[in-house]
Design a protein around this motif. Structure first.
Motif, PDB file in Angstrom:
ATOM      1  N   ASP A 265     -63.347  31.816 -53.101  1.00 60.60           N
ATOM      2  CA  ASP A 265     -62.127  32.268 -53.260  1.00 60.60           C
ATOM      3  C   ASP A 265     -61.582  33.700 -53.064  1.00 60.60           C
ATOM      4  O   ASP A 265     -60.394  33.822 -52.674  1.00 60.60           O
ATOM      5  N   ASP A 266     -62.580  34.659 -52.772  1.00 60.85           N
ATOM      6  CA  ASP A 266     -62.277  35.966 -52.524  1.00 60.85           C
ATOM      7  C   ASP A 266     -62.393  35.865 -51.128  1.00 60.85           C
ATOM      8  O   ASP A 266     -62.014  37.052 -50.485  1.00 60.85           O
ATOM      9  N   ALA A 267     -63.073  35.035 -50.054  1.00 60.61           N
ATOM     10  CA  ALA A 267     -63.542  35.240 -48.850  1.00 60.61           C
ATOM     11  C   ALA A 267     -61.976  35.723 -48.100  1.00 60.61           C
ATOM     12  O   ALA A 267     -62.200  36.548 -47.247  1.00 60.61           O
ATOM     13  N   GLY A 268     -61.012  35.214 -48.092  1.00 57.20           N
ATOM     14  CA  GLY A 268     -59.781  35.346 -47.532  1.00 57.20           C
ATOM     15  C   GLY A 268     -59.417  36.833 -47.735  1.00 57.20           C
ATOM     16  O   GLY A 268     -59.213  37.397 -46.854  1.00 57.20           O
ATOM     17  N   ARG A 269     -59.482  37.302 -49.089  1.00 59.95           N
ATOM     18  CA  ARG A 269     -58.971  38.677 -49.153  1.00 59.95           C
ATOM     19  C   ARG A 269     -60.274  39.643 -48.711  1.00 59.95           C
ATOM     20  O   ARG A 269     -59.634  40.700 -48.088  1.00 59.95           O
ATOM     21  N   VAL A 270     -61.293  39.446 -48.561  1.00 58.52           N
ATOM     22  CA  VAL A 270     -62.352  40.099 -48.156  1.00 58.52           C
ATOM     23  C   VAL A 270     -62.099  40.398 -46.626  1.00 58.52           C
ATOM     24  O   VAL A 270     -62.040  41.563 -45.874  1.00 58.52           O
ATOM     25  N   VAL A 271     -61.903  39.319 -45.857  1.00 56.75           N
ATOM     26  CA  VAL A 271     -61.568  39.184 -44.415  1.00 56.75           C
ATOM     27  C   VAL A 271     -60.481  39.886 -44.318  1.00 56.75           C
ATOM     28  O   VAL A 271     -60.420  40.908 -43.161  1.00 56.75           O
ATOM     29  N   ARG A 272     -59.144  39.723 -44.983  1.00 61.09           N
ATOM     30  CA  ARG A 272     -58.073  40.405 -44.742  1.00 61.09           C
ATOM     31  C   ARG A 272     -58.329  42.025 -44.753  1.00 61.09           C
ATOM     32  O   ARG A 272     -57.703  42.594 -43.917  1.00 61.09           O
ATOM     33  N   THR A 273     -59.004  42.421 -45.801  1.00 62.26           N
ATOM     34  CA  THR A 273     -59.240  43.928 -46.239  1.00 62.26           C
ATOM     35  C   THR A 273     -60.085  44.524 -44.876  1.00 62.26           C
ATOM     36  O   THR A 273     -59.868  45.509 -44.558  1.00 62.26           O
ATOM     37  N   CYS A 274     -60.957  43.803 -44.481  1.00 63.31           N
ATOM     38  CA  CYS A 274     -61.981  44.218 -43.257  1.00 63.31           C
ATOM     39  C   CYS A 274     -61.107  44.265 -41.987  1.00 63.31           C
ATOM     40  O   CYS A 274     -61.214  45.452 -40.977  1.00 63.31           O
ATOM     41  N   VAL A 275     -60.228  43.145 -41.642  1.00 63.90           N
ATOM     42  CA  VAL A 275     -59.418  43.231 -40.542  1.00 63.90           C
ATOM     43  C   VAL A 275     -58.450  44.427 -40.648  1.00 63.90           C
ATOM     44  O   VAL A 275     -58.042  44.991 -39.361  1.00 63.90           O
TER      45      VAL A 275
ATOM     46  N   ALA B  49     -68.236  45.331 -40.990  1.00 65.01           N
ATOM     47  CA  ALA B  49     -67.115  45.513 -42.406  1.00 65.01           C
ATOM     48  C   ALA B  49     -67.434  44.372 -43.292  1.00 65.01           C
ATOM     49  O   ALA B  49     -67.540  44.704 -44.531  1.00 65.01           O
ATOM     50  N   LEU B  50     -67.630  43.136 -42.647  1.00 67.59           N
ATOM     51  CA  LEU B  50     -68.065  42.246 -43.743  1.00 67.59           C
ATOM     52  C   LEU B  50     -69.376  42.473 -44.380  1.00 67.59           C
ATOM     53  O   LEU B  50     -69.421  42.057 -45.666  1.00 67.59           O
ATOM     54  N   THR B  51     -70.514  42.839 -43.562  1.00 65.56           N
ATOM     55  CA  THR B  51     -71.792  42.980 -44.291  1.00 65.56           C
ATOM     56  C   THR B  51     -71.781  44.372 -45.240  1.00 65.56           C
ATOM     57  O   THR B  51     -72.323  44.203 -46.333  1.00 65.56           O
ATOM     58  N   GLU B  52     -70.859  45.144 -45.206  1.00 68.41           N
ATOM     59  CA  GLU B  52     -70.636  46.184 -46.162  1.00 68.41           C
ATOM     60  C   GLU B  52     -69.857  45.698 -47.393  1.00 68.41           C
ATOM     61  O   GLU B  52     -69.606  46.739 -48.192  1.00 68.41           O
ATOM     62  N   ALA B  53     -68.926  44.801 -47.061  1.00 65.04           N
ATOM     63  CA  ALA B  53     -68.159  44.294 -48.055  1.00 65.04           C
ATOM     64  C   ALA B  53     -68.840  44.110 -49.388  1.00 65.04           C
ATOM     65  O   ALA B  53     -69.883  43.460 -49.528  1.00 65.04           O
ATOM     66  N   LYS B  54     -68.123  44.581 -50.446  1.00 66.47           N
ATOM     67  CA  LYS B  54     -68.932  44.257 -51.849  1.00 66.47           C
ATOM     68  C   LYS B  54     -68.266  43.609 -53.038  1.00 66.47           C
ATOM     69  O   LYS B  54     -66.821  43.947 -52.750  1.00 66.47           O
TER      70      LYS B  54
END
Length: 105
Positions: free
Chosen positions: A18-28, A100-105
């Motif tokens: 459920d957080d994947a979209g938010r994480v991707v948007r932040t990284c992009v 960026a995705l690898t470093e996302a926490k």
């Protein structure tokens, strides 16, 4: 969108699906020239235009739940107009997004 996506890169993030979209948007948002063109519960379409010449790239992302706290994100390059690198060579956009995705926490 024409063409068949071939998912060749995988990043596992320690976040619920459920957080994947938010994480991707932040990284992009942290990648110059990149933007989220489309966001869905099961994936996203990321685009990047480099310069005024029509040299652009589109990445298709697919989200898969591994468990309650972990999501697999698969990346596929859909098109590269004006770029000469073969598809098995990660583009700058792919490298930056995967990092960026690898470093996302």
């Amino acid at each position: 969108m024409p063409g068949q996506a071939s998912f060749s890169r995988v990043v596992v993030v320690p976040r619920p699906i459920d957080d994947a979209g938010r994480v991707v948007r932040t990284c992009v948002d942290g990648i110059q020239g990149a933007s989220v063109l489309e966001m869905r519960p099961d994936g996203a379409l990321i685009v990047r235009r480099t310069g005024l010449i029509a040299r652009s790239e589109a990445l298709t992302l697919k989200f898969s739940k591994i468990d309650e706290a972990t999501t697999k994100i698969e990346l596929a390059t859909r098109r590269r107009m004006g770029m000469r690198a073969p598809d098995d060579v990660p583009s700058e956009l792919e490298r930056k997004l995967m990092s960026a995705l690898t470093e996302a926490k």
